[in-house]
Design an enzyme around this catalytic site. Structure first.
Site, short mmCIF file in Angstrom:
data_model
loop_
_atom_site.label_atom_id
_atom_site.label_comp_id
_atom_site.label_asym_id
_atom_site.label_seq_id
_atom_site.Cartn_x
_atom_site.Cartn_y
_atom_site.Cartn_z
N GLU A 214 0.94 -1.27 0.11
CA GLU A 214 -0.11 0.02 -0.07
C GLU A 214 0.92 1.06 -0.16
OE1 GLU A 214 -1.95 -1.29 3.32
OE2 GLU A 214 -3.48 -2.05 2.50
N HIS A 221 -1.00 2.36 8.73
CA HIS A 221 -0.56 1.43 7.70
C HIS A 221 0.76 1.10 7.91
CE1 HIS A 221 -4.26 2.54 5.65
NE2 HIS A 221 -4.55 1.21 5.42
N SER A 370 -10.75 -7.93 10.42
CA SER A 370 -11.75 -8.34 9.35
C SER A 370 -12.04 -9.88 9.45
CB SER A 370 -11.12 -7.93 8.04
OG SER A 370 -11.55 -6.66 7.76
P1 AMO Z 1 -7.64 -7.14 6.12
O1 AMO Z 1 -6.98 -7.11 4.75
O2 AMO Z 1 -8.85 -6.45 6.47
O3 AMO Z 1 -8.40 -8.92 5.93
O4 AMO Z 1 -6.88 -7.35 7.35
C1 AMO Z 1 -7.03 -7.70 8.63
C2 AMO Z 1 -6.33 -6.85 9.66
O5 AMO Z 1 -5.20 -6.68 9.38
C3 AMO Z 1 -4.89 -5.41 9.98
N1 AMO Z 1 -4.16 -4.45 8.65
C4 AMO Z 1 -3.13 -3.87 8.98
N2 AMO Z 1 -2.31 -3.46 9.93
C5 AMO Z 1 -1.29 -2.57 9.65
N3 AMO Z 1 -0.95 -2.21 8.51
C6 AMO Z 1 -1.90 -2.35 7.30
N4 AMO Z 1 -1.55 -2.03 6.07
C7 AMO Z 1 -2.86 -3.31 7.55
N5 AMO Z 1 -3.78 -3.76 6.78
C8 AMO Z 1 -4.77 -4.46 7.49
C9 AMO Z 1 -6.10 -4.84 10.27
C10 AMO Z 1 -7.16 -5.58 9.64
O6 AMO Z 1 -8.17 -5.32 10.34
N6 AMO Z 1 -7.56 -12.42 5.07
C11 AMO Z 1 -8.32 -11.28 5.81
C12 AMO Z 1 -8.88 -11.56 7.09
C13 AMO Z 1 -9.98 -12.83 7.23
O7 AMO Z 1 -10.88 -12.50 6.59
O8 AMO Z 1 -9.59 -13.65 8.03
C14 AMO Z 1 -7.62 -9.96 5.76
O9 AMO Z 1 -6.53 -9.92 5.76
O10 AMO Z 1 -6.19 -4.79 11.87
#
Ligand code: AMO
Length: 444
Positions: A214, A221, A370
């Site tokens: 990203e 993030h 999520s």
């Molecule tokens: P998702 O992409 O929403 O779902 O990610 C799940 C959780 O991971 C954390 N997160 C992050 N933390 C820090 N930096 C980031 N760039 C970042 N992106 C995500 C958040 C988020 O809620 N496979 C699905 C999960 C599932 O359905 O089991 C997934 O990865 O806390």
């Protein structure tokens, strides 16, 4: 025998004037004429050393701040010393001298130094007890996550972080040269955790790094973060997952409160009451938008964006007395291709089309989780792929999981750094990563 700082008072009480050894870093030095007071820091805390006049006046006994020293002396109770004890030193050895040009004062409030300076000199910033406290709390979070899931008959797995295709729909992938082909860093263990359910383990969890290409640089993030994932078979809807996450978070908060009160105190932080967490509200995506707009006193929010997340958490705290809210039944377009659709005919859908059995968990203004039920029907999956711009031939590995019998299942992932950040009230998620990776930073 080496006595830790936190054990010194006990040694003074019980060892009757016997000598003890201590070792650690020179945290602070105070010169009082002939006598020199040194605060010695080790992994357990800080203890005051009193350097005798002879030792104090000998040049070699004046190590620079942050040098690593070993001392011997008599522990003695002293109300005026930090922790009520001091070590009256008779011999001192410098194990490793620190250069005098420290880029900042390790013994001050390092969190005020600025994030970039803290990260540039990570060895030094991590020496500060307040900064180190972050990672002690994080260690408890991970440990409690694992322990709770083991108690529920989940098996820990470790899966590859090198994949031939994306797990979250093909965007935000880091490409890696892999011999004579191109592969990707895993965005999540999504495929693998589902495989392990289909492989018969039924309930699995993983704590490991994941990678997101990203481009945005925001306080929420990271390009590499620790994902705390789980997946379980034989569920009917996301409601069972929400129920599990409430219990899991309550167990994590309880454990952090039990083990980390000194660390929480350093950050003036507290965890939510576990009993309140079990009663956290669950609202549908549609209801959530209404609540967020009511909080915003307008109708300008069309999505559960970061602003809406903050409004929803304000509402949960004020009206429901808890720092946590679950949002479920997200529209299909907002979820990855693998999410299970909620039949429009079902009573839960209330006639609305294109909703899913999915959810997010918001904590203190930030999405931390999520998850949802997954589509486990091979044919339905194949048919849905084009709607997400995906081709069945590119997804052969994923589809194969569902070809030979896979139970209905679902799971979720908690961002470890985000949970740490919100427990301690950190401004930026990068503070909750030992060695954060962002667009510019790949060192240290
Ligand atoms: P998702 O992409 O929403 O779902 O990610 C799940 C959780 O991971 C954390 N997160 C992050 N933390 C820090 N930096 C980031 N760039 C970042 N992106 C995500 C958040 C988020 O809620 N496979 C699905 C999960 C599932 O359905 O089991 C997934 O990865 O806390």
């Amino acid at each position: 025998m080496r006595v830790l700082a936190k054990e010194m008072a006990e040694a003074a009480r019980t060892r009757g004037g016997e000598e003890a050894e201590a070792a650690g870093w020179v945290h602070r030095i105070r010169d009082m004429g002939g006598i020199r007071f040194v605060l010695l820091r080790d992994r357990s805390g800080i203890v005051q050393l009193v350097l005798s006049e002879e030792l104090g006046s000998a040049g070699k006994s004046a190590p620079a701040l942050e040098s690593v020293i070993a001392v011997r002396g008599i522990p003695a109770l002293n109300e005026k010393a930090p922790g009520g004890v001091e070590l009256r030193v008779s011999s001192l050895e410098t194990l490793s001298a620190a250069a005098p040009d420290l880029p900042y004062q390790v013994n001050g409030d390092v969190s005020k130094t600025g994030l970039e300076a803290m990260l540039d000199h990570r060895t030094l910033s991590l020496r500060n007890p307040k900064i180190r406290a972050i990672f002690k709390v994080q260690s408890t979070i991970i440990d409690a996550f694992q322990a709770y899931l083991r108690s529920q008959d989940f098996t820990e797995i470790k899966t590859s972080k090198i994949t031939g295709s994306g797990a979250e729909g093909g965007t935000n992938l880091f490409e890696v040269e892999y011999f004579d082909r191109r592969v990707y860093l895993a965005q999540s263990p999504q495929l693998y955790k589902q495989i392990m359910v289909a492989a018969g383990l039924e309930r699995v969890f993983e704590v490991g790094p994941v990678y997101r290409a990203e481009k945005h640089d925001t306080p929420r993030h990271l390009n590499e973060y620790i994902s705390m994932d789980l997946e379980m078979g034989f569920i009917e809807s996301e409601a069972e997952l929400i129920d599990l996450e409430k219990k899991l978070l309550a167990a994590i908060f309880e454990e952090v409160a039990r083990r980390n009160s000194p660390e929480l105190e350093l950050w003036n932080a507290s965890v939510p009451d576990p009993a309140a967490v079990l009663k956290a509200p669950v609202v549908t995506y549609e209801e959530a938008l209404k609540i967020a707009n009511a909080e915003a006193q307008g109708s300008r929010l069309f999505d559960i964006n970061p602003e809406a997340e903050r409004f929803l958490c304000d509402w949960a705290r004020r009206d429901q007395g808890v720092d946590l809210v679950f949002v479920n039944r997200f529209p299909r377009r907002r979820r990855p291709f693998y999410t299970y659709p909620l039949a429009a005919s079902s009573p839960e859908a209330g006639g609305a089309a294109a909703l899913t059995m999915s959810f997010d968990c918001l904590f203190r203004g930030l999405e931390i989780t999520s998850g949802g039920r997954r589509q486990h029907d091979y044919q339905a999956l194949v048919e849905s792929l084009p709607k997400f711009g995906l081709k069945a031939e590119d997804m052969a590995g994923y589809l194969a999981v569902f070809k030979y019998g896979c139970p209905p299942h679902g799971g979720f992932a908690i961002g470890c750094e985000r949970l740490t950040q919100k427990i301690l009230g950190l401004q930026n998620v990068k503070e909750a990563s030992l060695f954060p990776r962002d667009r510019k930073r790949v060192e240290p």
